[in-house]
Design an enzyme around this catalytic site. Sequence first.
Site, PDB file in Angstrom:
ATOM      1  N   GLY A 153      19.980 -26.139  -9.748  1.00  0.00           N
ATOM      2  CA  GLY A 153      18.748 -27.457  -9.674  1.00  0.00           C
ATOM      3  C   GLY A 153      17.945 -27.159  -8.365  1.00  0.00           C
ATOM      4  O   GLY A 153      16.795 -27.391  -8.504  1.00  0.00           O
ATOM      5  N   HIS A 200      35.128 -23.612 -14.434  1.00  0.00           N
ATOM      6  CA  HIS A 200      34.456 -23.972 -13.361  1.00  0.00           C
ATOM      7  C   HIS A 200      32.953 -23.545 -13.303  1.00  0.00           C
ATOM      8  O   HIS A 200      32.667 -22.587 -13.422  1.00  0.00           O
ATOM      9  CB  HIS A 200      35.292 -23.196 -12.036  1.00  0.00           C
ATOM     10  CG  HIS A 200      34.705 -23.740 -10.897  1.00  0.00           C
ATOM     11  ND1 HIS A 200      33.831 -24.600 -10.531  1.00  0.00           N
ATOM     12  CD2 HIS A 200      35.360 -23.680  -9.338  1.00  0.00           C
ATOM     13  CE1 HIS A 200      33.537 -24.867  -8.945  1.00  0.00           C
ATOM     14  NE2 HIS A 200      34.523 -24.167  -8.579  1.00  0.00           N
ATOM     15  N   ASP A 201      32.080 -24.693 -13.196  1.00  0.00           N
ATOM     16  CA  ASP A 201      30.635 -24.575 -13.385  1.00  0.00           C
ATOM     17  C   ASP A 201      30.088 -23.343 -12.541  1.00  0.00           C
ATOM     18  O   ASP A 201      29.211 -22.829 -13.062  1.00  0.00           O
ATOM     19  CB  ASP A 201      29.915 -25.805 -13.215  1.00  0.00           C
ATOM     20  CG  ASP A 201      30.209 -26.608 -11.954  1.00  0.00           C
ATOM     21  OD1 ASP A 201      30.992 -26.028 -11.005  1.00  0.00           O
ATOM     22  OD2 ASP A 201      29.884 -27.902 -11.957  1.00  0.00           O
ATOM     23  N   THR A 202      30.631 -23.326 -11.351  1.00  0.00           N
ATOM     24  CA  THR A 202      30.207 -22.136 -10.437  1.00  0.00           C
ATOM     25  C   THR A 202      30.393 -20.930 -11.060  1.00  0.00           C
ATOM     26  O   THR A 202      29.705 -20.035 -10.879  1.00  0.00           O
ATOM     27  CB  THR A 202      30.555 -22.294  -9.051  1.00  0.00           C
ATOM     28  OG1 THR A 202      30.489 -23.733  -8.579  1.00  0.00           O
ATOM     29  CG2 THR A 202      29.941 -21.382  -8.254  1.00  0.00           C
ATOM     30  N   ALA A 218      28.861 -33.502 -11.304  1.00  0.00           N
ATOM     31  CA  ALA A 218      29.494 -34.775 -10.800  1.00  0.00           C
ATOM     32  C   ALA A 218      28.450 -35.808 -10.974  1.00  0.00           C
ATOM     33  O   ALA A 218      28.992 -37.082 -10.849  1.00  0.00           O
ATOM     34  CB  ALA A 218      29.716 -34.614  -9.239  1.00  0.00           C
TER      35      ALA A 218
END
Length: 482
Positions: free
Chosen positions: A408, A238-240, A13
């Site tokens: 991160g 979905h990045d997760t 995002a």
Amino acid sequence: MSTGVFAAVDIGASSGRVMVGRVTAAGVTLETVHRFPNGVVELDGGLRWDFDALFAEVLEGLRAAATVAAVQGEAIASIGIDTWAVDYGLVDASGRLVAQPFSYRDDRSRAAVAPVHAKLDPARLYQTTGLQFLQFNTLYQLATERNLDGLKALLIPDLIAFLLTGVRRTEATNASTTGLFDALAGEWATEFFTALGLRKDLFPPLIQPGEAYGNLLPEIAATVGLPRETTVVAVGSHDTASAVVAVPARNDAFAYISSGTWSLVGLELQHPVLTEAGREANFTNERGVDGTIRYLRNVGGLWLLSECQRTWAGEGFQPDLTALLAAAAALPAGGPQVNADDSYFIAPGNMPERIRAAVRRTGEVLPNDPAAITRCIMDSLAAAYARTITAAERLAGRKVDVVHVVGGGSQNTLLCQLTANATGRPVVAGPVEATALGNVLIQARAAGAATGGLPDLRGIIAAGTSLRRYQPLNLTLNAARN
């Protein structure tokens, strides 16, 4: 395991990047070939994504990947795309994007919640979809749309894939975040489309991670300098979902925290938990790779800190992040906390003052000091993680022995240590680039450059990644609490 070279498009995002992943017998390496900013813009009466600019950056990244591979005498085998969830673009019959996509941070869907629930009882919604209530879930966004005749809705990674290949599909892990997906059947909940007055074919057919969208369009191949036969492969878009693939767990007794703009905190299960207790606790059952279930809650994330930094920078104060976290760590424990996943913090704008106002509502006072505000954020996130993991164990009947922090936030030593302290369990931090690694591994398995199930893929990550372990302090206090 054979070798392979793959391009991972990984967009969050607040930023995006294109990485070249190389899979060899020694493990997986990543090379970042292009980074670019991302963020919402005020456009046409709302908060939207500048998708045209975003797609131009994707093309630039793929061009860079092609150049890097050519210099090394390599060939990019395929491309995988992952982004955030729930948001979509609308395209017409000619494939034209009719408007820049709305961002989930726009407040338009708030007014749609009550009308949707008048048509679909929240308990019934949860029994079918297993989805955590968030006012920006796709079904609430769609309820605000008008004149959808002749249009297709494409979730953001599927929209990118469509523009690359001309093929319209909906990848399943992202479909499961829409509120229109049957968690048990693994298919669209078509009765919900009917109840909301939506066409059953509003979204394209489903595609599973590891399946191919198709090859690059000739004009795209020419633009980026890749062969026309280069395939775009569905990953956990979905990045997760991609990040969880790269959790270096050695068994299933783990919790994960995918820590970035948001924190996704939960367990990996084989079956959804669709109980009323789960709904009341606001847990979600999202699809993972290989048909797994990501049983989790969206918890506030490092968005809180990044928004504070943005505000401070606008005031002429730009503290070094490492120094800021060190100053926060030096403050005594037991300071004020806020509810990190309160919707009050979703929108951008003067986050330091909003955090201080939230603290005042608890009857405490938080100084207007960056270190104190940062410590409040870190303590609040760690406490939220601990509450969420404890609730997940109870609701799913699963015991957690270790907490894996990826993304991160795994670089944030203060947050990782506070999480170990709050949960009373060891925290294993890393890999930082879990999402891109998971993206590459699913592509590699589709190409035959990696084999096996999720435990095998995770073994590749565990063997080839430097991980840091944090032991909980104050074990007696933690044991009494848990």
